[in-house]
Design a protein around this motif. Structure first.
Motif, PDB file in Angstrom:
ATOM      1  N   VAL A 133     -10.196   6.367  -5.501  1.00  0.00           N
ATOM      2  CA  VAL A 133     -10.586   6.703  -4.133  1.00  0.00           C
ATOM      3  C   VAL A 133     -11.090   5.466  -3.389  1.00  0.00           C
ATOM      4  N   ALA A 134     -11.870   4.627  -4.076  1.00  0.00           N
ATOM      5  CA  ALA A 134     -12.461   3.440  -3.439  1.00  0.00           C
ATOM      6  C   ALA A 134     -11.401   2.464  -2.938  1.00  0.00           C
ATOM      7  N   LYS A 135     -10.228   2.479  -3.534  1.00  0.00           N
ATOM      8  CA  LYS A 135      -9.164   1.569  -3.061  1.00  0.00           C
ATOM      9  C   LYS A 135      -7.953   2.335  -2.515  1.00  0.00           C
ATOM     10  N   TRP A 136      -8.207   3.550  -2.069  1.00  0.00           N
ATOM     11  CA  TRP A 136      -7.134   4.398  -1.539  1.00  0.00           C
ATOM     12  C   TRP A 136      -6.483   3.732  -0.330  1.00  0.00           C
ATOM     13  N   PRO A 137      -5.154   3.663  -0.290  1.00  0.00           N
ATOM     14  CA  PRO A 137      -4.473   3.086   0.879  1.00  0.00           C
ATOM     15  C   PRO A 137      -4.454   4.082   2.040  1.00  0.00           C
ATOM     16  N   TYR A 138      -5.276   3.837   3.024  1.00  0.00           N
ATOM     17  CA  TYR A 138      -5.424   4.758   4.151  1.00  0.00           C
ATOM     18  C   TYR A 138      -5.379   3.948   5.437  1.00  0.00           C
ATOM     19  N   GLN A 139      -4.328   4.170   6.224  1.00  0.00           N
ATOM     20  CA  GLN A 139      -4.138   3.404   7.461  1.00  0.00           C
ATOM     21  C   GLN A 139      -5.041   3.920   8.575  1.00  0.00           C
ATOM     22  N   PRO A 140      -5.549   3.016   9.396  1.00  0.00           N
ATOM     23  CA  PRO A 140      -6.310   3.453  10.581  1.00  0.00           C
ATOM     24  C   PRO A 140      -5.397   4.255  11.522  1.00  0.00           C
ATOM     25  N   TRP A 141      -5.990   5.182  12.234  1.00  0.00           N
ATOM     26  CA  TRP A 141      -5.245   6.008  13.178  1.00  0.00           C
ATOM     27  C   TRP A 141      -4.846   5.181  14.397  1.00  0.00           C
ATOM     28  N   GLN A 142      -3.612   5.382  14.856  1.00  0.00           N
ATOM     29  CA  GLN A 142      -3.114   4.748  16.068  1.00  0.00           C
ATOM     30  C   GLN A 142      -2.907   5.777  17.177  1.00  0.00           C
ATOM     31  N   THR A 143      -3.152   7.026  16.874  1.00  0.00           N
ATOM     32  CA  THR A 143      -3.018   8.115  17.840  1.00  0.00           C
ATOM     33  C   THR A 143      -4.370   8.811  17.954  1.00  0.00           C
ATOM     34  N   PRO A 144      -4.571   9.623  18.990  1.00  0.00           N
ATOM     35  CA  PRO A 144      -5.865  10.293  19.154  1.00  0.00           C
ATOM     36  C   PRO A 144      -6.214  11.168  17.954  1.00  0.00           C
ATOM     37  N   VAL A 145      -7.477  11.098  17.548  1.00  0.00           N
ATOM     38  CA  VAL A 145      -7.960  11.884  16.420  1.00  0.00           C
ATOM     39  C   VAL A 145      -9.440  12.187  16.651  1.00  0.00           C
ATOM     40  N   LEU A 146      -9.847  13.402  16.322  1.00  0.00           N
ATOM     41  CA  LEU A 146     -11.270  13.750  16.333  1.00  0.00           C
ATOM     42  C   LEU A 146     -11.838  13.294  14.997  1.00  0.00           C
ATOM     43  N   ARG A 147     -12.946  12.595  15.016  1.00  0.00           N
ATOM     44  CA  ARG A 147     -13.550  12.113  13.769  1.00  0.00           C
ATOM     45  C   ARG A 147     -14.861  12.843  13.546  1.00  0.00           C
ATOM     46  N   VAL A 148     -15.022  13.419  12.341  1.00  0.00           N
ATOM     47  CA  VAL A 148     -16.266  14.087  11.982  1.00  0.00           C
ATOM     48  C   VAL A 148     -16.795  13.465  10.701  1.00  0.00           C
ATOM     49  N   ASP A 149     -18.114  13.438  10.585  1.00  0.00           N
ATOM     50  CA  ASP A 149     -18.774  12.809   9.442  1.00  0.00           C
ATOM     51  C   ASP A 149     -19.562  13.868   8.669  1.00  0.00           C
ATOM     52  N   THR A 150     -19.114  14.153   7.458  1.00  0.00           N
ATOM     53  CA  THR A 150     -19.760  15.182   6.649  1.00  0.00           C
ATOM     54  C   THR A 150     -21.065  14.702   6.015  1.00  0.00           C
ATOM     55  N   ALA A 151     -21.376  13.422   6.142  1.00  0.00           N
ATOM     56  CA  ALA A 151     -22.665  12.924   5.645  1.00  0.00           C
ATOM     57  C   ALA A 151     -23.766  13.187   6.665  1.00  0.00           C
ATOM     58  N   ARG A 152     -23.387  13.342   7.912  1.00  0.00           N
ATOM     59  CA  ARG A 152     -24.371  13.528   8.987  1.00  0.00           C
ATOM     60  C   ARG A 152     -24.633  14.989   9.319  1.00  0.00           C
ATOM     61  N   ASP A 153     -23.598  15.800   9.223  1.00  0.00           N
ATOM     62  CA  ASP A 153     -23.703  17.196   9.637  1.00  0.00           C
ATOM     63  C   ASP A 153     -23.189  18.120   8.544  1.00  0.00           C
TER      64      ASP A 153
END
Length: 169
Positions: A133-153
């Motif tokens: 998971v720590a080195k998972w290949p995950y590209q940044p979004w180039q299109t609109p996306v809602l971002r939510v943080d499960t550590a905060r809420d």
């Protein structure tokens, strides 16, 4: 509506997706479940098959007029565009939500504790470990996306917000 929850493993996508599906009365579609079923049925080396199957199941349900909540890593532009194409072809509204966990220690705890739950998919599939998971290949979004943080809420707060704020869903 096609609601796609994306993000690396262990961020809380599945928990949030199940809650949103329950509240919306929507079809819950988890790519991990599809991939686990394919692997456990003897298909080796799953690559695009899980996502392709999920796209088809989503399209069938959208054609019935049902809302679909898709739960997947969705790590690259190609998978994101494929979900968008499913929505376009069905004439459905697409909502992309990226789920993150900004607390690294909490994220790691979640990933490491999931291994005890791997029996839910007994067979050849198991969730990734923290190193993967720590080195998972995950590209940044180039299109609109809602971002939510499960550590905060909490999941309840996030679902409430996503379902009540006009700019969300």
């Amino acid at each position: 509506m096609l609601l796609v929850l994306s993000g690396i493993p262990g961020t809380g996508k599945s928990t949030l997706a199940r809650e949103l599906s329950r509240r919306l009365g929507a079809v819950y579609l988890r790519v991990d479940t599809v991939e686990a079923a394919l692997l456990n049925a003897g298909h080796a080396g799953i690559t695009v098959e899980g996502y392709a199957t999920a796209y088809a199941i989503a399209a069938d349900n959208l054609a019935l007029g049902l809302n679909v909540v898709a739960d997947c890593v969705n790590p690259v532009a190609e998978t994101r565009e494929a979900w968008a194409e499913v929505a376009r072809e069905a004439g459905a509204r697409l909502v992309n939500v990226e789920v993150v966990c900004s607390d690294g220690a909490e994220h790691r705890r979640r990933v490491e504790s999931r291994h005890a739950d791997a029996t839910a998919h007994a067979g050849h599939w198991s969730p990734p470990d923290w190193e993967a998971v720590a080195k998972w290949p995950y590209q940044p979004w180039q299109t609109p996306v809602l971002r939510v943080d499960t550590a905060r809420d909490s999941v309840t707060e996030l679902a409430d917000r996503l379902l009540t704020e006009p700019k969300s869903i």
